[in-house]
Design a protein around this motif. Structure first.
Motif, PDB file in Angstrom:
ATOM      1  N   LYS A 127       0.815  -1.221   0.000  1.00  0.00           N
ATOM      2  CA  LYS A 127       0.000   0.000   0.000  1.00  0.00           C
ATOM      3  C   LYS A 127       0.848   1.270   0.000  1.00  0.00           C
ATOM      4  CE  LYS A 127      -4.021  -1.822   2.451  1.00  0.00           C
ATOM      5  NZ  LYS A 127      -5.129  -1.373   1.633  1.00  0.00           N
ATOM      6  N   ILE A 128       2.056   1.175   0.515  1.00  0.00           N
ATOM      7  CA  ILE A 128       2.917   2.356   0.657  1.00  0.00           C
ATOM      8  C   ILE A 128       3.825   2.451  -0.560  1.00  0.00           C
ATOM      9  CG2 ILE A 128       4.760   3.425   2.010  1.00  0.00           C
ATOM     10  CD1 ILE A 128       3.506   2.038   4.479  1.00  0.00           C
ATOM     11  N   LYS A 129       3.627   3.509  -1.326  1.00  0.00           N
ATOM     12  CA  LYS A 129       4.433   3.706  -2.525  1.00  0.00           C
ATOM     13  C   LYS A 129       5.690   4.508  -2.219  1.00  0.00           C
ATOM     14  CE  LYS A 129       3.795   4.807  -7.377  1.00  0.00           C
ATOM     15  NZ  LYS A 129       2.870   5.229  -8.411  1.00  0.00           N
ATOM     16  N   TYR A 130       5.549   5.549  -1.415  1.00  0.00           N
ATOM     17  CA  TYR A 130       6.670   6.422  -1.053  1.00  0.00           C
ATOM     18  C   TYR A 130       6.604   6.744   0.436  1.00  0.00           C
ATOM     19  CZ  TYR A 130       6.640   7.249  -6.078  1.00  0.00           C
ATOM     20  OH  TYR A 130       6.638   7.082  -7.435  1.00  0.00           O
ATOM     21  N   ILE A 131       7.773   6.966   1.011  1.00  0.00           N
ATOM     22  CA  ILE A 131       7.860   7.368   2.411  1.00  0.00           C
ATOM     23  C   ILE A 131       8.676   8.657   2.474  1.00  0.00           C
ATOM     24  CG2 ILE A 131       8.736   6.786   4.715  1.00  0.00           C
ATOM     25  CD1 ILE A 131       8.383   3.827   3.974  1.00  0.00           C
ATOM     26  N   LEU A 132       8.147   9.639   3.193  1.00  0.00           N
ATOM     27  CA  LEU A 132       8.850  10.892   3.421  1.00  0.00           C
ATOM     28  C   LEU A 132       8.999  11.097   4.929  1.00  0.00           C
ATOM     29  CD1 LEU A 132      10.014  13.687   2.630  1.00  0.00           C
ATOM     30  CD2 LEU A 132       7.658  14.529   2.624  1.00  0.00           C
ATOM     31  N   VAL A 133      10.225  11.331   5.367  1.00  0.00           N
ATOM     32  CA  VAL A 133      10.493  11.561   6.788  1.00  0.00           C
ATOM     33  C   VAL A 133      11.170  12.916   6.926  1.00  0.00           C
ATOM     34  CG1 VAL A 133      11.658  10.710   8.852  1.00  0.00           C
ATOM     35  CG2 VAL A 133      10.867   9.092   7.115  1.00  0.00           C
ATOM     36  N   ASP A 134      10.613  13.768   7.755  1.00  0.00           N
ATOM     37  CA  ASP A 134      11.224  15.057   8.059  1.00  0.00           C
ATOM     38  C   ASP A 134      11.924  14.930   9.413  1.00  0.00           C
ATOM     39  OD1 ASP A 134      11.962  17.699   7.775  1.00  0.00           O
ATOM     40  OD2 ASP A 134      10.017  18.502   8.366  1.00  0.00           O
ATOM     41  N   GLU A 135      12.951  15.715   9.617  1.00  0.00           N
ATOM     42  CA  GLU A 135      13.733  15.718  10.857  1.00  0.00           C
ATOM     43  C   GLU A 135      14.302  14.326  11.151  1.00  0.00           C
ATOM     44  OE1 GLU A 135      14.518  18.514  12.076  1.00  0.00           O
ATOM     45  OE2 GLU A 135      12.945  19.834  11.303  1.00  0.00           O
ATOM     46  N   TYR A 136      14.827  13.687  10.117  1.00  0.00           N
ATOM     47  CA  TYR A 136      15.351  12.320  10.236  1.00  0.00           C
ATOM     48  C   TYR A 136      16.463  12.201  11.278  1.00  0.00           C
ATOM     49  CZ  TYR A 136      16.863   7.663   8.791  1.00  0.00           C
ATOM     50  OH  TYR A 136      17.181   6.330   8.763  1.00  0.00           O
ATOM     51  N   GLN A 137      17.178  13.278  11.528  1.00  0.00           N
ATOM     52  CA  GLN A 137      18.260  13.247  12.512  1.00  0.00           C
ATOM     53  C   GLN A 137      17.742  12.996  13.925  1.00  0.00           C
ATOM     54  OE1 GLN A 137      17.188  16.120  11.124  1.00  0.00           O
ATOM     55  NE2 GLN A 137      16.872  17.579  12.787  1.00  0.00           N
ATOM     56  N   ASP A 138      16.457  13.144  14.133  1.00  0.00           N
ATOM     57  CA  ASP A 138      15.870  12.963  15.459  1.00  0.00           C
ATOM     58  C   ASP A 138      15.017  11.699  15.573  1.00  0.00           C
ATOM     59  OD1 ASP A 138      17.061  15.216  16.643  1.00  0.00           O
ATOM     60  OD2 ASP A 138      15.562  16.526  15.760  1.00  0.00           O
ATOM     61  N   THR A 139      15.250  10.727  14.701  1.00  0.00           N
ATOM     62  CA  THR A 139      14.513   9.462  14.787  1.00  0.00           C
ATOM     63  C   THR A 139      15.191   8.527  15.787  1.00  0.00           C
ATOM     64  OG1 THR A 139      15.737   8.562  12.878  1.00  0.00           O
ATOM     65  CG2 THR A 139      13.580   9.573  12.446  1.00  0.00           C
ATOM     66  N   ASN A 140      14.378   7.688  16.418  1.00  0.00           N
ATOM     67  CA  ASN A 140      14.918   6.713  17.361  1.00  0.00           C
ATOM     68  C   ASN A 140      15.002   5.340  16.691  1.00  0.00           C
ATOM     69  OD1 ASN A 140      12.360   5.417  17.591  1.00  0.00           O
ATOM     70  ND2 ASN A 140      11.768   6.753  19.276  1.00  0.00           N
ATOM     71  N   ALA A 141      15.463   4.358  17.427  1.00  0.00           N
ATOM     72  CA  ALA A 141      15.657   3.016  16.867  1.00  0.00           C
ATOM     73  C   ALA A 141      14.346   2.393  16.393  1.00  0.00           C
ATOM     74  CB  ALA A 141      16.337   2.110  17.892  1.00  0.00           C
ATOM     75  N   ALA A 142      13.272   2.553  17.161  1.00  0.00           N
ATOM     76  CA  ALA A 142      11.983   1.967  16.766  1.00  0.00           C
ATOM     77  C   ALA A 142      11.479   2.593  15.462  1.00  0.00           C
ATOM     78  CB  ALA A 142      10.947   2.149  17.878  1.00  0.00           C
ATOM     79  N   GLN A 143      11.606   3.903  15.321  1.00  0.00           N
ATOM     80  CA  GLN A 143      11.199   4.573  14.085  1.00  0.00           C
ATOM     81  C   GLN A 143      12.052   4.087  12.912  1.00  0.00           C
ATOM     82  OE1 GLN A 143      11.796   8.428  15.847  1.00  0.00           O
ATOM     83  NE2 GLN A 143       9.605   8.905  15.747  1.00  0.00           N
ATOM     84  N   TYR A 144      13.348   3.952  13.139  1.00  0.00           N
ATOM     85  CA  TYR A 144      14.258   3.455  12.104  1.00  0.00           C
ATOM     86  C   TYR A 144      13.841   2.043  11.661  1.00  0.00           C
ATOM     87  CZ  TYR A 144      18.420   1.351  10.093  1.00  0.00           C
ATOM     88  OH  TYR A 144      19.277   0.673   9.273  1.00  0.00           O
ATOM     89  N   MET A 145      13.571   1.165  12.625  1.00  0.00           N
ATOM     90  CA  MET A 145      13.179  -0.208  12.283  1.00  0.00           C
ATOM     91  C   MET A 145      11.878  -0.229  11.487  1.00  0.00           C
ATOM     92  SD  MET A 145      14.276  -2.480  15.600  1.00  0.00           S
ATOM     93  CE  MET A 145      14.135  -1.304  16.932  1.00  0.00           C
ATOM     94  N   LEU A 146      10.916   0.616  11.873  1.00  0.00           N
ATOM     95  CA  LEU A 146       9.664   0.702  11.111  1.00  0.00           C
ATOM     96  C   LEU A 146       9.928   1.139   9.675  1.00  0.00           C
ATOM     97  CD1 LEU A 146       7.178   2.273  13.677  1.00  0.00           C
ATOM     98  CD2 LEU A 146       6.894   0.087  12.499  1.00  0.00           C
ATOM     99  N   LEU A 147      10.778   2.140   9.504  1.00  0.00           N
ATOM    100  CA  LEU A 147      11.110   2.614   8.158  1.00  0.00           C
ATOM    101  C   LEU A 147      11.777   1.526   7.334  1.00  0.00           C
ATOM    102  CD1 LEU A 147      12.382   6.193   8.989  1.00  0.00           C
ATOM    103  CD2 LEU A 147      10.281   5.588   7.770  1.00  0.00           C
ATOM    104  N   ARG A 148      12.695   0.799   7.927  1.00  0.00           N
ATOM    105  CA  ARG A 148      13.380  -0.290   7.212  1.00  0.00           C
ATOM    106  C   ARG A 148      12.382  -1.358   6.775  1.00  0.00           C
ATOM    107  NH1 ARG A 148      18.705  -0.255   5.488  1.00  0.00           N
ATOM    108  NH2 ARG A 148      18.620  -2.482   5.747  1.00  0.00           N
TER     109      ARG A 148
END
Length: 169
Positions: free
Chosen positions: A74-95
């Motif tokens: 369902k997800i065609k594109y992902i846009l993340v703002d302020e990526y320098q402030d992501t934590n490990a859980a957010q990173y794992m979700l993005l991966r």
């Protein structure tokens, strides 16, 4: 205990995944027991805390390949703002969600990372090119708001940061 539990959740850790290496010298088995009881109390009151809003989707996607595949389709594109402030859980979700497509655009500035105390991991932005093969880095180095003197002073200060990708303002 709230800070310890939140830090573990920011790392995507449920109580049974907490190892001795995840504890620092102030933490003991008691903190893990409090985490277990806290989660039980949340569940019995049909509640979730802020950390659970990332932790539970992460658990669901990791443990249910069919759910992960459904969302990835369902997800065609992902846009993340302020990526320098992501934590490990957010990173794992993005991966997980970016999958093989890797249609991901992250905007951030390693020199503006300010939420390490809240679980943000600077390594997420520093390792972006390695973690997402084929990623292209576009540096936005033109500043229209500040004078040359201010930019030179800022550049002089941030050039001392040990962990940075680098840019010339």
């Amino acid at each position: 205990f709230a800070k310890i539990i939140n830090r573990w959740k920011d790392k995507g850790l449920v109580p049974e995944k907490i190892t001795d290496s995840e504890k620092d010298r102030f933490e003991n088995e008691f903190a893990k027991d409090v985490y277990i009881k806290y989660q039980s109390k949340l569940k019995s009151s049909n509640s979730a805390d802020f950390g659970d809003l990332l932790l539970y989707p992460l658990i669901i996607l990791k443990d249910n390949i069919d759910v992960l595949e459904k969302w990835k389709s369902k997800i065609k594109y992902i846009l993340v703002d302020e990526y320098q402030d992501t934590n490990a859980a957010q990173y794992m979700l993005l991966r997980l969600l970016s999958g093989e497509k890797k249609n991901i655009c992250c905007v951030g500035d390693e020199d503006q990372s300010i939420y390490g105390w809240r679980g943000a991991q600077l390594k997420n932005i520093l390792n972006f090119e390695n973690d997402f093969n084929g990623a292209k880095i576009i540096r936005l180095e033109q500043n229209y708001r500040s004078s040359g003197n201010i930019l030179n002073a800022a550049s002089s200060l941030i050039s001392e940061n040990k962990e940075r990708i680098g840019k010339k303002l």
